[in-house]
Write an enzyme that holds these catalytic residues in place. Sequence first.
Site, PDB file in Angstrom:
ATOM      1  N   ARG A  53     -40.924 -39.405  -5.875  1.00  0.00           N
ATOM      2  CA  ARG A  53     -40.081 -40.116  -6.841  1.00  0.00           C
ATOM      3  C   ARG A  53     -40.327 -41.604  -6.669  1.00  0.00           C
ATOM      4  O   ARG A  53     -40.681 -42.058  -5.583  1.00  0.00           O
ATOM      5  CB  ARG A  53     -38.610 -39.774  -6.561  1.00  0.00           C
ATOM      6  CG  ARG A  53     -37.626 -40.416  -7.501  1.00  0.00           C
ATOM      7  CD  ARG A  53     -36.204 -40.000  -7.152  1.00  0.00           C
ATOM      8  NE  ARG A  53     -35.250 -40.602  -8.064  1.00  0.00           N
ATOM      9  CZ  ARG A  53     -33.936 -40.500  -7.936  1.00  0.00           C
ATOM     10  NH1 ARG A  53     -33.419 -39.809  -6.933  1.00  0.00           N
ATOM     11  NH2 ARG A  53     -33.134 -41.066  -8.794  1.00  0.00           N
ATOM     12  N   THR A  56     -35.165 -32.762  -5.680  1.00  0.00           N
ATOM     13  CA  THR A  56     -35.228 -31.385  -5.206  1.00  0.00           C
ATOM     14  C   THR A  56     -34.538 -30.425  -6.171  1.00  0.00           C
ATOM     15  O   THR A  56     -35.118 -29.413  -6.584  1.00  0.00           O
ATOM     16  CB  THR A  56     -34.574 -31.255  -3.812  1.00  0.00           C
ATOM     17  OG1 THR A  56     -35.100 -32.263  -2.953  1.00  0.00           O
ATOM     18  CG2 THR A  56     -34.811 -29.887  -3.214  1.00  0.00           C
ATOM     19  N   HIS A 106     -36.983 -30.537   3.389  1.00  0.00           N
ATOM     20  CA  HIS A 106     -37.168 -31.984   3.532  1.00  0.00           C
ATOM     21  C   HIS A 106     -37.905 -32.283   4.840  1.00  0.00           C
ATOM     22  O   HIS A 106     -37.981 -33.428   5.267  1.00  0.00           O
ATOM     23  CB  HIS A 106     -35.816 -32.712   3.575  1.00  0.00           C
ATOM     24  CG  HIS A 106     -35.014 -32.637   2.325  1.00  0.00           C
ATOM     25  ND1 HIS A 106     -35.552 -32.722   1.071  1.00  0.00           N
ATOM     26  CD2 HIS A 106     -33.675 -32.495   2.150  1.00  0.00           C
ATOM     27  CE1 HIS A 106     -34.583 -32.640   0.165  1.00  0.00           C
ATOM     28  NE2 HIS A 106     -33.443 -32.497   0.794  1.00  0.00           N
ATOM     29  N   SER A 158     -30.634 -43.857  -4.841  1.00  0.00           N
ATOM     30  CA  SER A 158     -29.951 -42.568  -4.803  1.00  0.00           C
ATOM     31  C   SER A 158     -29.549 -42.195  -3.375  1.00  0.00           C
ATOM     32  O   SER A 158     -28.447 -41.700  -3.139  1.00  0.00           O
ATOM     33  CB  SER A 158     -30.846 -41.490  -5.410  1.00  0.00           C
ATOM     34  OG  SER A 158     -30.196 -40.256  -5.436  1.00  0.00           O
ATOM     35  N   LYS A 195     -33.310 -36.801  -1.879  1.00  0.00           N
ATOM     36  CA  LYS A 195     -32.934 -37.536  -3.084  1.00  0.00           C
ATOM     37  C   LYS A 195     -34.143 -37.874  -3.963  1.00  0.00           C
ATOM     38  O   LYS A 195     -34.130 -38.831  -4.722  1.00  0.00           O
ATOM     39  CB  LYS A 195     -32.150 -38.819  -2.761  1.00  0.00           C
ATOM     40  CG  LYS A 195     -30.964 -38.610  -1.843  1.00  0.00           C
ATOM     41  CD  LYS A 195     -30.083 -37.446  -2.217  1.00  0.00           C
ATOM     42  CE  LYS A 195     -29.322 -37.641  -3.507  1.00  0.00           C
ATOM     43  NZ  LYS A 195     -28.592 -36.440  -3.936  1.00  0.00           N
TER      44      LYS A 195
END
Length: 186
Positions: free
Chosen positions: A138, A57, A116, A146, A54
């Site tokens: 992020r 990507t 990930h 998210s 989240k």
Amino acid sequence: MPETDDLTPPFEKTYYYDGRKDRLMVTAMHTDSIHALKDFEVRDDDVYIVTYPKAGTTFILEIVDAIMHRGNIDEIKGKRMEDKLNLIELGPAPGIEIATYKKVSTWKSPRQIQTHLPVDLMPPQVFTKKPRIILVTRNPRDCCISLHAWHATVKFLEPCDWDYLVDRFVEGQGLINIFSNALSSE
């Protein structure tokens, strides 16, 4: 953490131990795939998009796809997202008949590969060859919001309490650790 590898409901369908007591992996990250990545052939012209879940990507994937096709939107607009978003650690799992690493192995170069995975589970050749690596981060607050919203809507994952998620996130625990600790608190 529990003393055994037994997972209590509802986590037994969502997570499995990857051999370390301090983390669980989402079931779509199949144990066989994780182990097979130790021998995964990395190519010098591969482009790895490495993200926390989240963290953007898909957004970065679209940008990289446009760059790799020299901005020719006609070449990329017909592609389905399922054909572009291929996390190498996935499958086989429900809805994923063939492990993603096997599918990616057959692609012509240059390949866009997403993951990930934490650094210790990455294919070792990533560190001995010279692929391009795009590491995406992020804003942690946005990522946490998210992640929480996503967890509540995705059918194969169980919802997680907001306060618990935020506390673990602030403590610096990764997604995998957040949910393994949830087991020990039940």
